[in-house]
Write a protein that holds these residues in place. Structure first.
Motif, PDB file in Angstrom:
ATOM      1  N   CYS A 102     -17.544   4.833 -35.816  1.00 29.08           N
ATOM      2  CA  CYS A 102     -16.528   4.164 -35.359  1.00 29.08           C
ATOM      3  C   CYS A 102     -16.122   4.484 -33.617  1.00 29.08           C
ATOM      4  O   CYS A 102     -15.415   3.999 -33.170  1.00 29.08           O
ATOM      5  N   ARG A 103     -16.937   5.817 -33.480  1.00 31.74           N
ATOM      6  CA  ARG A 103     -16.857   6.178 -32.231  1.00 31.74           C
ATOM      7  C   ARG A 103     -15.503   6.851 -31.767  1.00 31.74           C
ATOM      8  O   ARG A 103     -15.310   7.288 -30.616  1.00 31.74           O
ATOM      9  N   ASN A 104     -14.635   7.451 -32.838  1.00 27.92           N
ATOM     10  CA  ASN A 104     -13.559   7.761 -32.302  1.00 27.92           C
ATOM     11  C   ASN A 104     -13.867   9.403 -31.809  1.00 27.92           C
ATOM     12  O   ASN A 104     -13.058   9.825 -30.913  1.00 27.92           O
ATOM     13  N   CYS A 105     -14.925  10.099 -32.226  1.00 29.14           N
ATOM     14  CA  CYS A 105     -15.121  11.529 -31.767  1.00 29.14           C
ATOM     15  C   CYS A 105     -15.487  11.376 -30.251  1.00 29.14           C
ATOM     16  O   CYS A 105     -15.017  12.145 -29.530  1.00 29.14           O
ATOM     17  N   VAL A 106     -16.259  10.301 -29.848  1.00 26.70           N
ATOM     18  CA  VAL A 106     -16.682  10.155 -28.597  1.00 26.70           C
ATOM     19  C   VAL A 106     -15.421   9.802 -27.484  1.00 26.70           C
ATOM     20  O   VAL A 106     -15.145  10.638 -26.535  1.00 26.70           O
ATOM     21  N   ASP A 107     -14.467   9.178 -28.200  1.00 27.66           N
ATOM     22  CA  ASP A 107     -13.408   8.838 -27.353  1.00 27.66           C
ATOM     23  C   ASP A 107     -12.513  10.240 -27.200  1.00 27.66           C
ATOM     24  O   ASP A 107     -11.878  10.492 -26.391  1.00 27.66           O
ATOM     25  N   ALA A 108     -12.340  10.905 -28.588  1.00 30.37           N
ATOM     26  CA  ALA A 108     -11.501  11.994 -28.371  1.00 30.37           C
ATOM     27  C   ALA A 108     -12.108  13.154 -27.486  1.00 30.37           C
ATOM     28  O   ALA A 108     -11.391  13.743 -26.721  1.00 30.37           O
ATOM     29  N   CYS A 109     -13.383  13.313 -27.488  1.00 30.49           N
ATOM     30  CA  CYS A 109     -14.126  14.283 -26.613  1.00 30.49           C
ATOM     31  C   CYS A 109     -13.987  13.797 -24.963  1.00 30.49           C
ATOM     32  O   CYS A 109     -13.759  14.730 -24.350  1.00 30.49           O
ATOM     33  N   HIS A 110     -13.895  12.487 -24.948  1.00 28.85           N
ATOM     34  CA  HIS A 110     -13.658  12.087 -23.396  1.00 28.85           C
ATOM     35  C   HIS A 110     -12.347  12.361 -23.034  1.00 28.85           C
ATOM     36  O   HIS A 110     -11.932  12.845 -21.946  1.00 28.85           O
ATOM     37  N   ASN A 111     -11.313  12.097 -24.021  1.00 27.63           N
ATOM     38  CA  ASN A 111     -10.041  12.668 -23.643  1.00 27.63           C
ATOM     39  C   ASN A 111      -9.780  14.016 -23.606  1.00 27.63           C
ATOM     40  O   ASN A 111      -8.797  14.132 -22.449  1.00 27.63           O
ATOM     41  N   GLN A 112     -10.627  14.728 -23.982  1.00 28.42           N
ATOM     42  CA  GLN A 112     -10.438  16.083 -23.656  1.00 28.42           C
ATOM     43  C   GLN A 112     -11.237  16.602 -22.154  1.00 28.42           C
ATOM     44  O   GLN A 112     -11.592  17.685 -21.943  1.00 28.42           O
ATOM     45  N   ALA A 113     -11.560  15.573 -21.464  1.00 27.84           N
ATOM     46  CA  ALA A 113     -12.423  15.552 -20.365  1.00 27.84           C
ATOM     47  C   ALA A 113     -13.722  16.620 -20.478  1.00 27.84           C
ATOM     48  O   ALA A 113     -14.130  17.236 -19.605  1.00 27.84           O
ATOM     49  N   VAL A 114     -14.418  16.449 -21.611  1.00 26.74           N
ATOM     50  CA  VAL A 114     -15.494  17.158 -22.024  1.00 26.74           C
ATOM     51  C   VAL A 114     -16.546  16.303 -22.067  1.00 26.74           C
ATOM     52  O   VAL A 114     -17.794  16.775 -21.228  1.00 26.74           O
ATOM     53  N   ASP A 115     -16.525  15.205 -22.536  1.00 23.36           N
ATOM     54  CA  ASP A 115     -17.687  14.238 -22.762  1.00 23.36           C
ATOM     55  C   ASP A 115     -18.890  14.998 -23.231  1.00 23.36           C
ATOM     56  O   ASP A 115     -20.020  14.594 -22.668  1.00 23.36           O
ATOM     57  N   PHE A 116     -18.770  15.928 -24.264  1.00 24.68           N
ATOM     58  CA  PHE A 116     -19.986  16.423 -24.778  1.00 24.68           C
ATOM     59  C   PHE A 116     -20.509  15.487 -25.808  1.00 24.68           C
ATOM     60  O   PHE A 116     -21.791  15.340 -26.021  1.00 24.68           O
ATOM     61  N   LEU A 117     -19.719  14.724 -26.712  1.00 22.73           N
ATOM     62  CA  LEU A 117     -20.360  13.603 -27.402  1.00 22.73           C
ATOM     63  C   LEU A 117     -20.258  12.361 -26.602  1.00 22.73           C
ATOM     64  O   LEU A 117     -19.633  12.135 -25.952  1.00 22.73           O
ATOM     65  N   GLU A 118     -21.542  11.782 -26.857  1.00 25.38           N
ATOM     66  CA  GLU A 118     -21.593  10.551 -26.019  1.00 25.38           C
ATOM     67  C   GLU A 118     -22.362   9.287 -26.982  1.00 25.38           C
ATOM     68  O   GLU A 118     -22.854   9.835 -28.035  1.00 25.38           O
ATOM     69  N   ILE A 119     -22.405   8.063 -26.565  1.00 28.25           N
ATOM     70  CA  ILE A 119     -23.276   7.041 -27.414  1.00 28.25           C
ATOM     71  C   ILE A 119     -24.766   7.063 -26.730  1.00 28.25           C
ATOM     72  O   ILE A 119     -24.821   7.050 -25.526  1.00 28.25           O
ATOM     73  N   ARG A 120     -25.541   7.448 -27.522  1.00 34.21           N
ATOM     74  CA  ARG A 120     -27.001   7.524 -27.325  1.00 34.21           C
ATOM     75  C   ARG A 120     -27.820   6.475 -28.107  1.00 34.21           C
ATOM     76  O   ARG A 120     -27.460   6.372 -29.464  1.00 34.21           O
TER      77      ARG A 120
END
Lengths: 333, 562
Positions: free
Chosen positions: B146-164
């Motif tokens: 669903c990619r919610n985690c990637v967006d949540a991580c992005h909202n945290q300005a961390v971007d540790f989770l990404e789409i690969r």
């Protein structure tokens, strides 16, 4: 030429977008022109991902001047605009020099499509040029309203721009560029009337096969599978007609190739396309297809996919299985 | 405007989506990838509805309401599509059934749409599990993309989770870029609809400790737990269950239960002292340090601000330290036999306790951290129902906090509590008003100018670490832009922490925080350093600077990704 003139002429010509979606070109130009924005973009899409569609390459090879002329007309018509030519990797390598030469001193930039993706869909094109993952965006807003970098954007196919230049010179005669490929005798790209039935295109180009065959019409992956008696209508999509002689064609192998194409090229964003294409591929690899599952997946792809690619991804599989190789189906209870 | 859903006239507001209006009106449109914290993705394709006059089906999450819109949320066609979509997703989800951390939503939908659970085989059987530090577990074989985690991580300005891309699939995965690293906040966990992301569980270790006769197992529970864990037992959002938590922990076999809010009172006391010292010495901004994700963020992304972080330890660490020293001495227990377990709203607190520099005489102040969800699981596993359990008061001597210690659970609470104490310490005058409402609420950045005697304190409170960059960049340009900055990594503060019950979103955060402020408003004692417990411990144990430093302060250093 007066700018209102060209939009009126495009409308009068009834030119439809030649990417395959068939949106009226004049209307699209008018929409972008009428948007109020500080700047606007024009994109020439030379990144169609459908295999076996040769016409864009043919036009870039033989008519680059006319294509640039079409883009120039768009630049003149749409205020405060600049343009990109978005090229598939191999096109970029092949045509970079000539295009750079032709666009010298023009606000036209070349962009290479990132590898591997089927990024020809309009909103994907915007994402890719912006340097992001080429995934489709939610519409609305449409690119004509907010496309590249959020500005109104006119995205047209190579062939569309070619015909814009012809229409400006009043030389358009309602033709289009067909690709005839596959097991055809006289393969190639042919400019012929856009309203000809497929049968006539094949016959006039000396490509009507002697033995029993089927054709995939549109693109080489998502095109519709048609039997000889179904070729009384004009070609859809980007206008490729791929001939498969029945006795020379291994249906399973062909479908596996399509499946690999979709698996590799789709963006995996939405459930129907990501999972549905995988399940089709899985069934093909087993050599047996559950007809009910295939039907459910094809319906889901068509009705529930996020973008246009997903919506048509199931069509060739159900077409080929139901029309040509029913034997692959497992018994349905 | 008026719209019609399933033949029923409904009042709708312009700018809202069909899904939002349906939810407000209790109309069940299924979804998995929608979360009000995140941008609309429309990728799960479950919320498809039909709208009169529009071709094909539309996703309710991404379609804005229009006047007189006529919407059907169910039909044979729509239900068939939902059924197939759920079947396509269920193969991955299947493995979640029976796991300790489990989100029942997909199972509920599976039943509603009567799906064939076995229709498709598990596509991700061989997918790996990743563990992020001691905090978060990502079982990618359960992921439904669903990619919610990637967006949540992005909202945290961390971007540790990404789409690969992996084997022709583009999917969520931890980044390999050394320029980013997980800060363990667990917002990915909080936004995962299928618990493919979960806290790295430690409850089995706690169960083991509880079964060891020679161990004294001491629990402490964080301020925010008291208004959130009730949700796990179907109690209303924000229900205060402080004494029920104590009763339930006792039923589980706890030897003692203390309140981390008491630890917060010590933290406020020390942090107020630090703040005053920094202000008087003109040493620049004092950054809060209770949130270990924020600390890691500074150490990793902004090492130039490490020296600005308050050296005061976080509430659980101070309280853990006091349990193994002050309390153990007092009750004549060998501190080596004491096992301290913190119940935290947070995955990052699991990381915090592994920091070597926090050890006291070779002992970790806290041995295990369980998240709210882990504790709820443990209660359920041991058939302890929070609804019916006998309430009990937290134990002496570390069981009675001030209201200031309780509001630590909400964004702005640390600042407010420290300000109450700092004001009194600095001005020696009475507080004109005890509530600093400017720093409360769910806005991303809250600013306040606070008059303390002849000085004006410039305060910034950052709610959600995605907003921290703005303040840090401001401080880079002008080190005097702020005197004090509070940052909580999770939106809403700890009440929105990565270990909290799901779902967590704006309205739920408000309820949980609101109840903390209600507790504070009712408390007799609201000023941390005036807490009789705090006073007693300073009188009897924290008697000199050396011991205060050992128990209450720590140090930080810039870190690189391993």
């Amino acid at each position: 030429m007066a700018e209102i003139d060209i939009i009126a002429k495009l409308k009068e010509s009834k030119l439809l977008g030649r990417s395959g979606s068939g949106f009226p070109t004049g209307l699209k130009w008018e929409m972008v022109k009428n948007e109020k924005a500080a700047k606007k973009y024009i994109v020439c899409n030379a990144a169609s991902g459908e295999p076996k569609v040769m016409k864009d390459e043919y036009l870039l090879e033989n008519h680059p001047q006319e294509i640039i002329e079409g883009i120039k007309i768009a630049l003149q018509t749409i205020d405060n605009s600049s343009a990109y030519i978005y090229l598939r990797k191999d096109f970029y390598v092949k045509f970079k020099d000539i295009l750079v030469k032709l666009t010298k001193n023009l606000p036209i930039m070349l962009v290479k499509k990132p590898g591997g993706y089927l990024a020809g869909e309009e909103t994907c094109v915007c994402e890719a040029i912006e340097g992001k993952n080429p995934e489709p965006r939610i519409k609305p807003p449409f690119p004509t309203q907010a496309g590249l970098f959020g500005f109104p954007t006119l995205i047209n196919n190579v062939e569309t721009f070619y015909y814009v230049s012809q229409i400006a010179k009043s030389q358009y005669k309602n033709t289009r560029f067909y690709t005839v490929a596959g097991q055809a005798k006289n393969k190639g790209v042919f400019e012929l009337p856009a309203d000809w039935p497929i049968e006539r295109v094949l016959k006039e180009t000396g490509n009507w096969p002697k033995s029993d065959f089927f054709a995939q019409v549109g693109g080489g992956a998502s095109g519709e599978v048609l039997l000889p008696e179904e070729l009384q209508k004009p070609a859809g999509g980007p206008g490729a007609i791929i001939i498969y002689e029945k006795k020379k064609t291994a249906c399973l192998k062909l479908m596996k190739e399509w499946a690999v194409f979709f698996l590799e090229q789709n963006c995996d964003k939405c459930t129907p396309c990501r999972e549905g294409v995988f399940r089709i591929s899985e069934m093909l690899n087993k050599g047996k297809v559950d007809g009910k599952a295939l039907q459910d997946i094809v319906v889901n792809l068509r009705e529930a996919s996020f973008c246009g690619l997903g919506k048509i991804a199931g069509i060739p599989f159900s077409g080929l299985i139901n029309k040509v190789c029913k034997s692959l189906l497992t018994e349905n209870k | 405007m008026q719209i019609t859903i399933n033949g029923k006239q409904i009042a709708a507001v312009e700018g809202k989506t069909v899904l939002e209006i349906a939810m407000i009106n209790g109309i069940d449109i299924p979804f998995l990838c929608y979360h009000s914290d995140l941008k609309i993705k429309a990728n799960c394709r479950l919320c498809l509805v039909s709208i009169k006059g529009k071709r094909g089906l539309q996703t309710a999450c991404s379609t804005l309401v229009e006047p007189d819109m006529e919407i059907s949320t169910e039909s044979a066609e729509i239900n068939q599509i939902r059924k197939t979509n759920l079947e396509l997703l269920f193969a991955q989800y299947k493995k979640s059934l029976g796991a300790w951390d489990f989100n029942p939503e997909l199972l509920r939908l599976a039943k509603k749409y009567q799906i064939d659970l076995q229709r498709f085989s598990d596509r991700k059987k061989h997918y790996p599990k990743y563990q992020f530090g001691p905090a978060v577990l990502f079982d990618t074989s359960k992921c439904i993309d669903c990619r919610n985690c990637v967006d949540a991580c992005h909202n945290q300005a961390v971007d540790f989770l990404e789409i690969r891309e992996k084997e022709t699939f583009f999917q969520p995965a931890p980044s390999q870029d050394k320029k980013t690293d997980c800060i363990y906040c667990g917002q990915c966990v909080a936004h995962c609809p299928v618990a493919a992301l979960s806290a790295a569980a430690d409850f089995d270790k706690v169960e083991k400790a509880l079964n060891q006769k020679n161990k004294v197992v001491v629990f402490q529970f964080a301020p925010s737990i008291r208004t959130s864990i009730g949700e796990e037992f179907n109690l209303p959002y924000g229900e205060v269950v402080t004494e029920k938590i104590v009763g339930a922990l006792k039923a589980l076999g706890a030897d003692k239960v203390f309140d981390t809010s008491v630890g917060a009172d010590f933290t406020s006391t020390e942090e107020a002292k630090e703040l005053i010292e920094k202000i008087q010495a003109g040493k620049g901004a004092c950054l809060s340090s209770c949130c270990p994700s924020w600390v890691k963020y500074v150490e990793f992304f902004y090492p130039e601000f490490v020296h600005c972080l308050a050296t005061t330890r976080s509430p659980q660490i101070i309280l853990g330290g006091l349990i193994k020293t002050y309390f153990a001495n007092k009750d004549k227990i060998d501190p080596k036999k004491v096992v301290v377990v913190s119940i935290m709203p947070c995955t990052s607190k699991k990381y915090e306790i592994t920091r070597k520099e926090l050890e006291i005489n070779g002992l970790k102040p806290v041995d295990y951290v369980l998240t709210t969800r882990e504790l709820a699981h443990l209660f359920k596993k041991h058939k302890i129902d929070l609804k019916t359990v006998k309430p009990e008061k937290a134990d002496d001597p570390l069981g009675l906090p001030t209201g200031g210690g309780v509001i630590y659970g909400a964004s702005g609470g640390v600042a407010e509590s420290a300000l109450r104490s700092a004001y009194l310490m600095m001005t020696k005058a009475n507080l004109p008003k005890i509530e600093f409402t400017e720093v409360r609420g769910l806005q991303g950045i809250k600013k306040a100018l606070i008059q303390m005697g002849d000085r004006t304190i410039k305060m910034a409170v950052v709610n959600g670490i995605g907003n921290a960059k703005t303040i840090l960049e401001e401080l880079k340009k002008n080190p005097k832009a702020y005197d004090a900055v509070e940052v909580m990594a999770c939106p809403g503060g700890c009440i929105g922490g990565g270990g909290q019950p799901v779902p967590t979103y704006g309205a739920i955060r408000s309820k949980r925080a609101g109840s903390l402020y209600e507790i504070d408003a009712k408390e007799q004692g609201r000023i941390a350093h005036l807490n009789p417990v705090v006073k007693e411990v300073y009188r009897d144990y924290l008697i000199n600077e050396k011991i205060i430093k050992t128990i209450c302060h720590t140090k930080y250093a810039s870190v690189k990704r391993k």
